[in-house]
Motif scaffolding. Structure first.
Motif, PDB file in Angstrom:
ATOM      1  N   ARG A   1      40.346  44.942  15.329  1.00 27.76           N
ATOM      2  CA  ARG A   1      41.003  44.782  16.637  1.00 27.76           C
ATOM      3  C   ARG A   1      42.240  45.660  16.705  1.00 27.76           C
ATOM      4  NH1 ARG A   1      39.460  39.470  15.475  1.00 27.76           N
ATOM      5  NH2 ARG A   1      37.930  38.679  16.972  1.00 27.76           N
ATOM      6  N   LEU A   2      42.424  46.296  17.873  1.00 31.31           N
ATOM      7  CA  LEU A   2      43.639  47.070  18.130  1.00 31.31           C
ATOM      8  C   LEU A   2      43.861  47.113  19.636  1.00 31.31           C
ATOM      9  CD1 LEU A   2      45.835  48.957  16.719  1.00 31.31           C
ATOM     10  CD2 LEU A   2      44.390  50.841  17.496  1.00 31.31           C
ATOM     11  N   GLU A   3      44.960  46.594  20.062  1.00 33.67           N
ATOM     12  CA  GLU A   3      45.390  46.687  21.471  1.00 33.67           C
ATOM     13  C   GLU A   3      44.241  46.413  22.439  1.00 33.67           C
ATOM     14  OE1 GLU A   3      46.752  50.658  21.403  1.00 33.67           O
ATOM     15  OE2 GLU A   3      48.490  50.185  20.140  1.00 33.67           O
ATOM     16  N   GLY A   4      43.634  45.261  22.278  1.00 31.45           N
ATOM     17  CA  GLY A   4      42.591  44.867  23.221  1.00 31.45           C
ATOM     18  C   GLY A   4      41.206  45.416  22.896  1.00 31.45           C
ATOM     19  N   LYS A   5      41.150  46.444  22.030  1.00 36.00           N
ATOM     20  CA  LYS A   5      39.831  46.935  21.626  1.00 36.00           C
ATOM     21  C   LYS A   5      39.328  46.092  20.456  1.00 36.00           C
ATOM     22  CE  LYS A   5      41.480  51.033  21.117  1.00 36.00           C
ATOM     23  NZ  LYS A   5      42.076  52.356  21.292  1.00 36.00           N
ATOM     24  N   GLU A   6      38.023  45.858  20.393  1.00 34.47           N
ATOM     25  CA  GLU A   6      37.476  45.227  19.202  1.00 34.47           C
ATOM     26  C   GLU A   6      36.084  45.747  18.902  1.00 34.47           C
ATOM     27  OE1 GLU A   6      37.641  40.968  19.830  1.00 34.47           O
ATOM     28  OE2 GLU A   6      35.642  40.978  20.711  1.00 34.47           O
ATOM     29  N   LEU A   7      35.774  45.716  17.614  1.00 34.96           N
ATOM     30  CA  LEU A   7      34.506  46.286  17.154  1.00 34.96           C
ATOM     31  C   LEU A   7      34.139  45.580  15.852  1.00 34.96           C
ATOM     32  CD1 LEU A   7      32.647  48.609  18.100  1.00 34.96           C
ATOM     33  CD2 LEU A   7      34.014  50.166  16.716  1.00 34.96           C
ATOM     34  N   ASP A   8      32.853  45.225  15.719  1.00 36.35           N
ATOM     35  CA  ASP A   8      32.467  44.586  14.453  1.00 36.35           C
ATOM     36  C   ASP A   8      32.291  45.659  13.362  1.00 36.35           C
ATOM     37  OD1 ASP A   8      29.991  45.750  14.904  1.00 36.35           O
ATOM     38  OD2 ASP A   8      28.963  43.857  15.322  1.00 36.35           O
ATOM     39  N   PHE A   9      32.030  45.201  12.158  1.00 38.85           N
ATOM     40  CA  PHE A   9      32.020  46.122  11.019  1.00 38.85           C
ATOM     41  C   PHE A   9      30.966  47.212  11.191  1.00 38.85           C
ATOM     42  CE2 PHE A   9      30.629  47.424   6.780  1.00 38.85           C
ATOM     43  CZ  PHE A   9      31.828  47.869   6.263  1.00 38.85           C
ATOM     44  N   LYS A  10      29.746  46.817  11.544  1.00 39.37           N
ATOM     45  CA  LYS A  10      28.668  47.805  11.702  1.00 39.37           C
ATOM     46  C   LYS A  10      29.009  48.802  12.821  1.00 39.37           C
ATOM     47  CE  LYS A  10      24.895  48.072  10.298  1.00 39.37           C
ATOM     48  NZ  LYS A  10      24.366  48.985   9.239  1.00 39.37           N
ATOM     49  N   GLY A  11      29.559  48.255  13.888  1.00 38.80           N
ATOM     50  CA  GLY A  11      29.944  49.115  15.002  1.00 38.80           C
ATOM     51  C   GLY A  11      30.976  50.140  14.564  1.00 38.80           C
TER      52      GLY A  11
END
Lengths: 747, 171
Positions: A554-564
């Motif tokens: 997560r960073l400043e409203g962005k999020e992504l799972d590990f695979k992503g």
């Protein structure tokens, strides 16, 4: 997206589908065109000089390719898991029935068998030494040129034992004897070897592939990089399956001939070739004060390690650290020794020198409790080691000590249980017995690092490599769970590769109940490093380092799972290694004071036993087990370890014994050596007491050996109640019980 | 060398023809000649059950069973348990996976075949009957508890009786 939680659950085992469809490959399942079939000719004498060999008739058999003796061996002539004192083929003397002398290779199994039968070995018999007492007698001959019959001796000393004994209100002294038993894994040892270019590929079931690679390098006189060891599906090992085995003979044949080879022991050969659990003789004096508080323990232990040293020093080192049981004591003196004889070699077996002592210290607890006038459970409760206690070996214990919780769990279960119909049957006597245990996780006072590797690449599965094979306990599944939980991915995203010296790191041996705690922690550490690395790559896309929690960057409203994140940020594969060496402190040479293990598993079991008053036959009706294994990684597999361990303990307590006559095994097969069948299984109730270990992966410790330890002592304690006196030996056979019942009736 | 003899039988629903020596066991023929290595050799004296296969629906120790005695008969091994294509797991296989009956796996094929023989004959066995039917199959890993559980759960699945309908079953 929600967080993946797999630790503590019960996902299907990663290898179960292959095993239920017959697709799992064991070493004996391998076969190739032109492979050699092998037989080993073994000694039928317990102690003899080899005076001659007649090989011509064997060599003349059609299809025979080689008939080899020690002189034909390509490298070193002796091997062993610790000391290198076991001849691969004997050249001068044989020290036991079953010692290997000649290796036969042929184009077919029948030709190899026929030739082996035609080999003649001439012996001059020497007087066999069949007990440690004989071996330690001043005039006893030294059996092995490498050193004295006393192969190991060690002491643990704390406080003032003699003074404490003299001042104690109650003192109990007894001698206990335990038997040798067979591992009895269902898969007999096997090996398959073949050349791939100038590399020899050795396929076998093993508890330590990298050990085998190094050892075979010396045995074959080949550099390590010319040997690839692949651990095939392990059909059970229970502490065994390391070092000299059919794969060694196959590798020798392949080295000599350049051809592929396969060898599997028959069940009978497995009995004669493999190591046993050490038979122990234990003299134990235990004392307490008038309130029942333990004051001192003095123990003297003699183990029969048979013809070769094998694991004798390691086993006895662990024995003495566990000889007093899981109790607080300020005055302890333990002496343990291992002695060479002409009996079958004893080695590494589940319970590793601790299961023998349980019989003694747990019987002593019941006898003292009776003297004080306390119940067995309250006597134990008063004396149990506690969290942050100082153990009798001088170690400050961690917070993970769940003994009292285990006792409470077992007592709660026992209170709920319905009376068994046999309790009101006049032909039976029925009683409950109780026993507790502790077990240090990892090698005794030695470095034992676990290593694991994780590799990711865009669009590919995550690859987890560990140097240990799965013996069936489910270690591979646990490793996948730990990686999946930490990375926040579905376990199906992870491919695990086990124990292949060409592909995996050296994770140390599958021993000492260490895999989950040590290698599991290495997997956890590798996953954490990978999260940081991938986070660093992601920072290049996102402009700053993201946080990782709940499976998401997560960073400043962005999020992504590990695979992503892997797919977005990586152009090439990256790999991270995790390594964990449990914090231990070597033991003092004279007193064995120190911190030999980073953490301990604890457990309490209760067994309800019925004795047929006419025949003396004993039957376990109920078995209640509570184990503090730290946090449970896989609920079903952990329970499966307790079930399997307890039934193995039941066999140890009531059924199993390697019967020897002049050093020869008289019951080398399942017809005469009985292990528990489905008909012996009592009602069982398993409770997991989860006291998290701060250094373990998700708080896990270990369960493989702990499961087995209290069962036989609990059964023995139940029998002591029924008989009014302890049998003090294992196994307790119907005739032992019948004899004591008859004596009691006469009185 | 003794002469080879021709053996024809139905193996997992298919006709097979293979040349065998007169003294070869069914286990040797399955493993070495037909390369069906799912069936295991654990003791070669009929004591451990790892080599259990079904001949005409009955469980036999293939390590003691002369191959030529299978002439014209129907033999089932673990490889045939998931249907001819191997795609449809038998409820016993599913249950073994789901309920933790599999540890080292060496006894598993024989265990599955003994359990199948039981269910083919007795579709609603109780725990004691299951234990009796499996008593010739040794397992050193599991303590049998989860194997018996798994057979019991497979029975429920086959008979369509979930735990909710199983309250009166004897334990």
């Amino acid at each position: 997206m929600s967080r993946v939680h797999v630790v503590g659950g019960a996902m299907p085992k990663v290898d179960a589908l292959d095993k239920v469809t017959g697709k799992a490959i064991y070493a004996a399942d391998r076969l190739t065109q032109g492979m050699l079939h092998l037989k080993v000719v073994r000694s039928d004498r317990p102690h003899a000089q080899i005076t001659g060999l007649s090989l011509d008739r064997a060599k003349a058999v059609e299809g025979v390719v080689g008939v080899w003796t020690a002189d034909d061996l390509p490298g070193v002539r002796s091997t062993g898991p610790r000391a290198k004192d076991e001849p691969i083929l004997c050249w001068q003397k044989v020290l036991r029935v079953g010692d290997p002398v000649v290796l036969v290779a042929a184009e077919s199994e029948p030709a190899a068998r026929e030739a082996a039968e035609l080999v003649e070995v001439q012996y001059q018999d020497l007087p066999p030494i069949l007990s440690p007492q004989e071996a330690l007698a001043p005039d006893a001959p030294q059996l092995h040129p490498e050193g004295p019959n006393l192969v190991f001796e060690r002491r643990l000393v704390r406080g003032q034992v003699d003074e404490a004994l003299a001042n104690s209100a109650h003192v109990v002294t007894n001698t206990y004897r335990t038997q040798g038993i067979e591992h009895a894994y269902l898969e007999p040892e096997a090996g398959f070897t073949h050349w791939e270019g100038d590399q020899l590929v050795v396929e076998l079931p093993t508890k330590h592939a990298h050990f085998e690679q190094n050892e075979l390098s010396k045995v074959l006189d080949l550099s390590v990089d010319r040997i690839r060891v692949i651990c095939r599906t392990i059909g059970g090992y229970f502490g065994d399956k390391q070092c000299l085995s059919p794969a060694y003979y196959a590798a020798i044949a392949s080295k000599i001939t350049g051809r592929p080879a396969r060898m599997a022991y028959s069940r009978e050969e497995s009995f004669f070739a493999s190591t046993k659990r050490h038979p122990y003789s234990i003299e134990m004096t235990t004392a307490c004060d008038v309130q029942g508080k333990l004051t001192a323990v003095k123990v003297d232990i003699t183990g029969d390690t048979g013809a070769y040293i094998s694991y004798a020093p390691s086993v006895m080192s662990r024995t003495i650290m566990h000889a007093m049981g899981p109790y607080h004591l300020d005055n302890v003196e333990v002496t343990g020794r291992q002695v060479r004889t002409n009996n079958p070699t004893a080695g590494s077996m589940r319970g590793f020198g601790v299961v023998q002592l349980g019989l003694a210290y747990e019987c002593q607890m019941d006898l003292l409790a009776q003297k004080v006038g306390m119940s067995p459970e309250e006597f134990r409760r008063l004396n149990f080691l506690q969290a942050d206690d100082t153990a009798p070996w001088g170690q400050q214990l961690s917070s993970s000590v769940g003994l009292t919780q285990c006792l409470d769990a077992v007592l709660a279960e026992r209170a709920q249980i319905e009376p068994h119909p046999l309790e009101s049957d006049p032909d039976y006597a029925v009683a409950w017995g109780l026993a507790a245990m502790h077990y240090g996780i990892g090698l005794t006072g030695l470095p034992n690092p676990g290593v694991a590797m994780l590799r990711v690449a865009p669009g590919e599965k995550i690859r987890l490599t560990v140097g240990i094979g799965d013996g069936g306990q489910g270690s591979s599944t646990s490793m996948v769970q730990i990686a999946a939980e930490t990375l926040g991915v579905d376990p199906g995203e992870i491919q695990i590769i086990c124990a292949d010296t060409a592909l995996t790191p050296n994770s140390g041996p599958s021993t000492a109940s260490r895999i989950t705690y040590v290698v599991g922690r290495a997997v956890f550490d590798a996953a954490r490093s990978l999260i940081d690395r991938v986070g660093g790559e992601l920072a290049r896309e996102w402009g700053a380092q993201p946080d990782f929690s709940d499976g998401m960057y997560r960073l400043e409203g962005k999020e992504l799972d590990f695979k992503g994140a892997v797919n977005l940020a990586l152009n090439a594969p990256i790999a991270e290694q995790g390594a964990f060496d449990p914090p231990t402190q070597a033991l003092d040479q004279a007193t064995s004071q120190g911190s030999p293990y980073a953490t301990y598993a604890f457990g309490v079991q209760a067994a309800q036993v019925a004795v047929n008053l006419e025949t003396g036959q004993a039957r376990v009706l109920r078995l209640l087990a509570a184990h503090d294994v730290g946090r449970v990684i896989h609920r079903v597999n952990a329970e499966g370890q307790v079930h399997g361990g307890a039934i193995m303990g039941l066999g140890y307590g009531l059924m199993e014994e390697i019967v020897l006559r002049e050093g020869r095994i008289m019951n080398p097969g399942f017809r005469a050596y009985l292990i528990p069948s489905a008909m012996e299984v009592p009602e069982m109730k398993v409770t997991m007491v989860e006291c998290p270990e701060p250094t373990g992966p998700y708080g896990a410790k270990g369960v493989g050996e702990p499961a087995l330890l209290p069962t036989a002592p609990a059964i023995h304690n139940a029998l002591t109640k029924i008989l009014g006196q302890p049998v003090k030996k294992l196994p307790v056979k119907a005739e032992d019980i019948w004899r004591l019942l008859s004596q009691r009736a006469e009185k | 060398m003794k002469p080879l003899q021709e053996l024809e039988f139905r193996l997992n629903g298919r006709n097979v023809r293979v040349e065998v020596l007169p003294d070869e066991t069914l286990l040797e023929v399955l493993r070495e000649r037909l390369r069906l290595t799912g069936t295991k050799s654990g003791c070669a004296e009929g004591e451990c059950g790892a080599c259990t296969v079904l001949v005409q629906g009955l469980p036999v120790a293939s390590c003691l069973y002369p191959a030529l005695r299978c002439q014209g008969q129907a033999v089932e091994t673990v490889e045939g348990l998931a249907g001819e294509q191997g795609l449809q797991l038998h409820p016993l296989q599913e249950s073994f996976i789901e309920h933790g009956a599999v540890q080292c796996g060496f006894c598993t094929p024989g265990m599955l075949m003994s359990a199948k023989a039981l269910l083919d004959k007795n579709p609603s066995p109780d725990r004691t009957e299951i234990a009796q039917a499996l008593s010739g199959n040794l397992c050193r890993c599991t303590g049998y508890v989860k194997i018996i559980d798994s057979v019991e759960k497979a029975v429920e699945k086959i008979n369509g009786t979930g735990p909710a309908h199983h309250g009166s079953a004897e334990k």
